[in-house]
Design an enzyme around this catalytic site. Structure first.
Site, PDB file in Angstrom:
ATOM      1  N   SER A 143       0.870  -1.181   0.000  1.00 12.23           N
ATOM      2  CA  SER A 143       0.000   0.000   0.000  1.00 12.23           C
ATOM      3  C   SER A 143       0.897   1.217   0.000  1.00 12.23           C
ATOM      4  CB  SER A 143      -0.881   0.000   1.253  1.00 12.23           C
ATOM      5  OG  SER A 143      -1.521   1.253   1.429  1.00 12.23           O
ATOM      6  N   TYR A 156      -1.676   0.318  10.630  1.00  9.51           N
ATOM      7  CA  TYR A 156      -1.728  -0.170   9.252  1.00  9.51           C
ATOM      8  C   TYR A 156      -0.453   0.183   8.501  1.00  9.51           C
ATOM      9  CZ  TYR A 156      -3.583  -0.866   4.510  1.00  9.51           C
ATOM     10  OH  TYR A 156      -3.792  -1.278   3.219  1.00  9.51           O
TER      11      TYR A 156
END
Length: 258
Positions: A143, A156
Protein backbone atom coordinates in the site's frame (compact mmCIF):
# COMPACT_ATOMS: atom_id res chain seq x y z
CA UNK A 1 6.06 -4.71 -25.20
CA UNK A 2 3.89 -7.79 -25.64
CA UNK A 3 2.61 -9.77 -22.67
CA UNK A 4 4.43 -13.00 -21.95
CA UNK A 5 2.50 -16.25 -22.32
CA UNK A 6 2.93 -18.41 -19.20
CA UNK A 7 4.88 -21.60 -19.80
CA UNK A 8 3.40 -24.96 -18.79
CA UNK A 9 5.66 -25.12 -15.73
CA UNK A 10 4.76 -21.62 -14.55
CA UNK A 11 1.06 -21.59 -15.36
CA UNK A 12 -0.31 -21.97 -11.81
CA UNK A 13 -1.06 -18.71 -9.99
CA UNK A 14 -1.96 -18.69 -6.29
CA UNK A 15 -3.94 -15.66 -5.12
CA UNK A 16 -4.50 -15.05 -1.41
CA UNK A 17 -7.43 -13.02 -0.13
CA UNK A 18 -9.33 -13.97 -3.29
CA UNK A 19 -12.81 -13.85 -1.77
CA UNK A 20 -13.42 -10.19 -2.66
CA UNK A 21 -11.95 -6.91 -3.82
CA UNK A 22 -8.46 -6.81 -5.30
CA UNK A 23 -7.87 -10.53 -4.77
CA UNK A 24 -10.99 -11.61 -6.65
CA UNK A 25 -10.32 -9.12 -9.45
CA UNK A 26 -6.71 -10.31 -9.73
CA UNK A 27 -7.83 -13.92 -9.99
CA UNK A 28 -10.08 -12.93 -12.89
CA UNK A 29 -7.27 -11.00 -14.58
CA UNK A 30 -4.72 -13.81 -14.29
CA UNK A 31 -7.26 -16.40 -15.45
CA UNK A 32 -7.93 -14.31 -18.54
CA UNK A 33 -4.15 -14.09 -19.09
CA UNK A 34 -3.95 -17.88 -19.28
CA UNK A 35 -3.07 -18.91 -15.74
CA UNK A 36 -4.66 -21.74 -13.80
CA UNK A 37 -5.67 -19.85 -10.68
CA UNK A 38 -5.82 -21.22 -7.16
CA UNK A 39 -8.10 -19.08 -4.99
CA UNK A 40 -7.39 -18.95 -1.28
CA UNK A 41 -9.28 -17.14 1.49
CA UNK A 42 -11.07 -17.99 4.71
CA UNK A 43 -14.56 -17.59 3.21
CA UNK A 44 -15.13 -20.90 1.47
CA UNK A 45 -18.44 -19.95 -0.14
CA UNK A 46 -16.98 -16.83 -1.79
CA UNK A 47 -13.99 -18.51 -3.41
CA UNK A 48 -16.04 -21.51 -4.51
CA UNK A 49 -18.51 -19.18 -6.23
CA UNK A 50 -15.64 -17.35 -7.95
CA UNK A 51 -14.03 -20.63 -9.06
CA UNK A 52 -17.38 -21.72 -10.50
CA UNK A 53 -17.68 -18.40 -12.37
CA UNK A 54 -14.18 -18.69 -13.85
CA UNK A 55 -14.58 -22.33 -14.84
CA UNK A 56 -17.92 -21.55 -16.50
CA UNK A 57 -16.13 -18.87 -18.54
CA UNK A 58 -13.68 -21.45 -19.87
CA UNK A 59 -10.82 -20.80 -17.46
CA UNK A 60 -9.32 -23.15 -14.87
CA UNK A 61 -9.79 -22.26 -11.22
CA UNK A 62 -9.66 -24.11 -7.91
CA UNK A 63 -10.87 -22.90 -4.52
CA UNK A 64 -8.87 -23.75 -1.39
CA UNK A 65 -10.09 -22.36 1.96
CA UNK A 66 -7.05 -21.10 3.85
CA UNK A 67 -6.12 -18.82 6.72
CA UNK A 68 -2.72 -17.40 5.76
CA UNK A 69 -1.81 -16.87 9.44
CA UNK A 70 -2.11 -20.62 10.16
CA UNK A 71 1.37 -21.91 9.32
CA UNK A 72 0.49 -25.59 9.60
CA UNK A 73 -2.41 -25.14 7.19
CA UNK A 74 -0.20 -23.16 4.79
CA UNK A 75 2.48 -25.87 4.82
CA UNK A 76 -0.15 -28.52 4.11
CA UNK A 77 -1.51 -26.40 1.25
CA UNK A 78 1.96 -26.15 -0.31
CA UNK A 79 2.31 -29.93 -0.52
CA UNK A 80 -0.34 -29.96 -3.26
CA UNK A 81 2.13 -28.43 -5.74
CA UNK A 82 5.36 -29.47 -7.44
CA UNK A 83 5.70 -26.10 -9.14
CA UNK A 84 3.95 -22.75 -8.91
CA UNK A 85 4.43 -19.90 -11.35
CA UNK A 86 2.94 -16.95 -9.49
CA UNK A 87 2.13 -16.15 -5.88
CA UNK A 88 0.05 -13.02 -5.28
CA UNK A 89 0.23 -12.12 -1.59
CA UNK A 90 -2.91 -10.02 -1.40
CA UNK A 91 -4.50 -11.07 1.92
CA UNK A 92 -4.37 -8.20 4.38
CA UNK A 93 -6.40 -5.22 5.45
CA UNK A 94 -6.74 -2.42 7.98
CA UNK A 95 -8.41 -2.29 11.38
CA UNK A 96 -9.20 0.97 13.11
CA UNK A 97 -7.94 4.52 12.61
CA UNK A 98 -7.07 5.52 16.16
CA UNK A 99 -3.99 7.55 17.12
CA UNK A 100 -0.99 5.79 18.61
CA UNK A 101 -1.96 6.95 22.11
CA UNK A 102 -5.26 5.04 22.06
CA UNK A 103 -4.84 2.39 19.36
CA UNK A 104 -5.96 -1.15 20.17
CA UNK A 105 -2.92 -3.44 20.43
CA UNK A 106 -5.06 -6.36 19.30
CA UNK A 107 -5.91 -4.55 16.06
CA UNK A 108 -2.22 -3.86 15.50
CA UNK A 109 -1.38 -7.51 16.18
CA UNK A 110 -4.04 -8.80 13.77
CA UNK A 111 -2.92 -6.42 11.02
CA UNK A 112 0.69 -7.51 11.41
CA UNK A 113 -0.25 -11.19 11.45
CA UNK A 114 -2.27 -10.94 8.25
CA UNK A 115 -0.28 -8.41 6.24
CA UNK A 116 3.23 -9.53 7.20
CA UNK A 117 3.25 -13.00 8.77
CA UNK A 118 0.65 -14.25 6.30
CA UNK A 119 2.81 -13.03 3.42
CA UNK A 120 5.87 -14.60 5.04
CA UNK A 121 4.08 -17.93 5.52
CA UNK A 122 2.94 -18.26 1.90
CA UNK A 123 6.22 -17.00 0.48
CA UNK A 124 8.34 -19.39 2.53
CA UNK A 125 6.08 -22.36 1.81
CA UNK A 126 5.88 -21.79 -1.95
CA UNK A 127 9.33 -20.33 -2.74
CA UNK A 128 10.83 -23.77 -3.55
CA UNK A 129 7.89 -24.44 -5.91
CA UNK A 130 8.28 -21.02 -7.53
CA UNK A 131 11.97 -21.66 -8.09
CA UNK A 132 11.25 -25.16 -9.42
CA UNK A 133 9.06 -23.65 -12.14
CA UNK A 134 12.15 -22.00 -13.61
CA UNK A 135 10.20 -18.75 -13.99
CA UNK A 136 8.51 -17.77 -10.74
CA UNK A 137 7.00 -14.50 -9.58
CA UNK A 138 6.19 -13.33 -6.05
CA UNK A 139 3.81 -10.38 -5.87
CA UNK A 140 3.36 -8.47 -2.63
CA UNK A 141 0.33 -6.18 -2.59
CA UNK A 142 1.38 -3.54 -0.10
CA UNK A 143 0.00 0.00 0.00
CA UNK A 144 1.11 3.59 -0.30
CA UNK A 145 0.60 3.44 3.48
CA UNK A 146 3.75 1.33 3.61
CA UNK A 147 5.77 4.19 2.13
CA UNK A 148 4.41 7.28 3.92
CA UNK A 149 2.64 7.66 7.23
CA UNK A 150 -0.51 9.58 8.12
CA UNK A 151 -2.37 10.45 11.31
CA UNK A 152 -4.58 7.66 12.59
CA UNK A 153 -2.87 5.09 10.42
CA UNK A 154 0.18 4.01 12.40
CA UNK A 155 -0.87 0.38 12.90
CA UNK A 156 -1.73 -0.17 9.25
CA UNK A 157 1.29 1.83 8.09
CA UNK A 158 3.57 -0.29 10.26
CA UNK A 159 2.09 -3.53 8.88
CA UNK A 160 2.29 -2.43 5.25
CA UNK A 161 5.82 -1.10 5.77
CA UNK A 162 6.66 -4.59 7.02
CA UNK A 163 5.25 -6.07 3.82
CA UNK A 164 7.26 -3.56 1.75
CA UNK A 165 10.49 -4.40 3.57
CA UNK A 166 9.81 -8.13 3.21
CA UNK A 167 9.54 -7.75 -0.57
CA UNK A 168 12.57 -5.48 -0.85
CA UNK A 169 14.76 -7.77 1.24
CA UNK A 170 13.61 -10.97 -0.48
CA UNK A 171 14.56 -9.46 -3.84
CA UNK A 172 18.09 -8.86 -2.56
CA UNK A 173 18.39 -12.33 -1.06
CA UNK A 174 17.27 -14.35 -4.09
CA UNK A 175 18.84 -12.35 -6.91
CA UNK A 176 20.27 -14.74 -9.46
CA UNK A 177 17.53 -17.30 -8.90
CA UNK A 178 14.65 -17.63 -11.40
CA UNK A 179 12.09 -15.78 -9.25
CA UNK A 180 11.02 -12.16 -9.59
CA UNK A 181 9.74 -10.10 -6.64
CA UNK A 182 7.17 -7.45 -7.49
CA UNK A 183 5.57 -4.97 -5.12
CA UNK A 184 2.34 -3.22 -6.05
CA UNK A 185 1.44 -0.32 -3.74
CA UNK A 186 -2.10 0.98 -4.30
CA UNK A 187 -3.36 4.27 -2.92
CA UNK A 188 -7.06 5.04 -2.45
CA UNK A 189 -9.06 2.04 -3.68
CA UNK A 190 -12.81 1.85 -3.19
CA UNK A 191 -13.94 -1.74 -2.67
CA UNK A 192 -17.04 -3.17 -1.02
CA UNK A 193 -15.26 -4.14 2.19
CA UNK A 194 -11.93 -2.40 2.91
CA UNK A 195 -13.14 0.75 4.68
CA UNK A 196 -16.20 -0.99 6.10
CA UNK A 197 -13.97 -3.60 7.76
CA UNK A 198 -11.57 -0.93 8.99
CA UNK A 199 -14.37 0.92 10.78
CA UNK A 200 -16.07 -2.13 12.25
CA UNK A 201 -19.04 -2.05 9.87
CA UNK A 202 -19.78 1.66 10.37
CA UNK A 203 -21.14 2.63 6.93
CA UNK A 204 -21.05 6.37 7.59
CA UNK A 205 -17.36 6.35 8.53
CA UNK A 206 -16.54 4.09 5.59
CA UNK A 207 -18.35 6.36 3.14
CA UNK A 208 -16.54 9.45 4.47
CA UNK A 209 -13.17 8.03 3.35
CA UNK A 210 -14.23 8.50 -0.28
CA UNK A 211 -16.45 11.56 0.20
CA UNK A 212 -16.10 14.00 -2.68
CA UNK A 213 -13.61 11.83 -4.58
CA UNK A 214 -15.13 11.39 -8.01
CA UNK A 215 -13.11 8.38 -9.09
CA UNK A 216 -11.12 6.42 -6.52
CA UNK A 217 -9.31 3.38 -7.88
CA UNK A 218 -11.33 0.20 -8.24
CA UNK A 219 -10.28 -3.35 -7.49
CA UNK A 220 -10.20 -3.94 -11.26
CA UNK A 221 -7.75 -1.04 -11.71
CA UNK A 222 -5.29 -2.59 -9.26
CA UNK A 223 -5.81 -6.09 -10.65
CA UNK A 224 -5.04 -4.79 -14.14
CA UNK A 225 -1.77 -3.38 -12.79
CA UNK A 226 -0.87 -6.67 -11.09
CA UNK A 227 -1.68 -8.70 -14.20
CA UNK A 228 0.39 -6.34 -16.36
CA UNK A 229 3.40 -6.62 -14.06
CA UNK A 230 3.16 -10.42 -13.86
CA UNK A 231 2.88 -10.83 -17.62
CA UNK A 232 6.02 -8.86 -18.49
CA UNK A 233 8.77 -10.97 -20.10
CA UNK A 234 10.74 -13.01 -17.59
CA UNK A 235 13.78 -10.72 -17.58
CA UNK A 236 11.65 -7.68 -16.68
CA UNK A 237 11.07 -7.11 -12.96
CA UNK A 238 8.69 -4.38 -11.83
CA UNK A 239 10.34 -3.81 -8.45
CA UNK A 240 7.80 -1.31 -7.14
CA UNK A 241 4.73 0.18 -8.78
CA UNK A 242 2.74 2.85 -6.93
CA UNK A 243 -0.76 3.40 -8.32
CA UNK A 244 -3.13 6.12 -7.12
CA UNK A 245 -6.25 7.79 -8.49
CA UNK A 246 -5.61 11.11 -10.20
CA UNK A 247 -7.37 12.89 -7.33
CA UNK A 248 -4.82 11.64 -4.78
CA UNK A 249 -1.39 13.27 -4.68
CA UNK A 250 -0.29 11.64 -1.41
CA UNK A 251 -1.78 9.74 1.52
CA UNK A 252 -2.92 13.02 3.05
CA UNK A 253 -3.46 15.19 -0.05
CA UNK A 254 -6.71 14.30 -1.84
CA UNK A 255 -8.83 16.52 -4.07
CA UNK A 256 -12.46 16.35 -2.96
CA UNK A 257 -15.21 17.97 -5.00
CA UNK A 258 -17.70 19.99 -2.99
Amino acid sequence: MAAATPSAASRIAVVTGASSGIGAATARGLAEAGYRVVLTARRKDRIEALAEELNAAGHTATAYPLDVTDRAAVDEFATAFKTVGVLVNNAGGALGADPVATGDPEDWRRMYETNVIGTLNLTQALLPRLEASGDGTVVVVSSTAGHSTYEGGAGYVAAKHGAHVLAETLRLEIVGRPVRVIEIAPGMVRTDEFALTRFGGDEAKAAKVYEGVAEPLTAADVADTITWAVTRPSHVNIDLLVVRPRAQASNSKVHRER
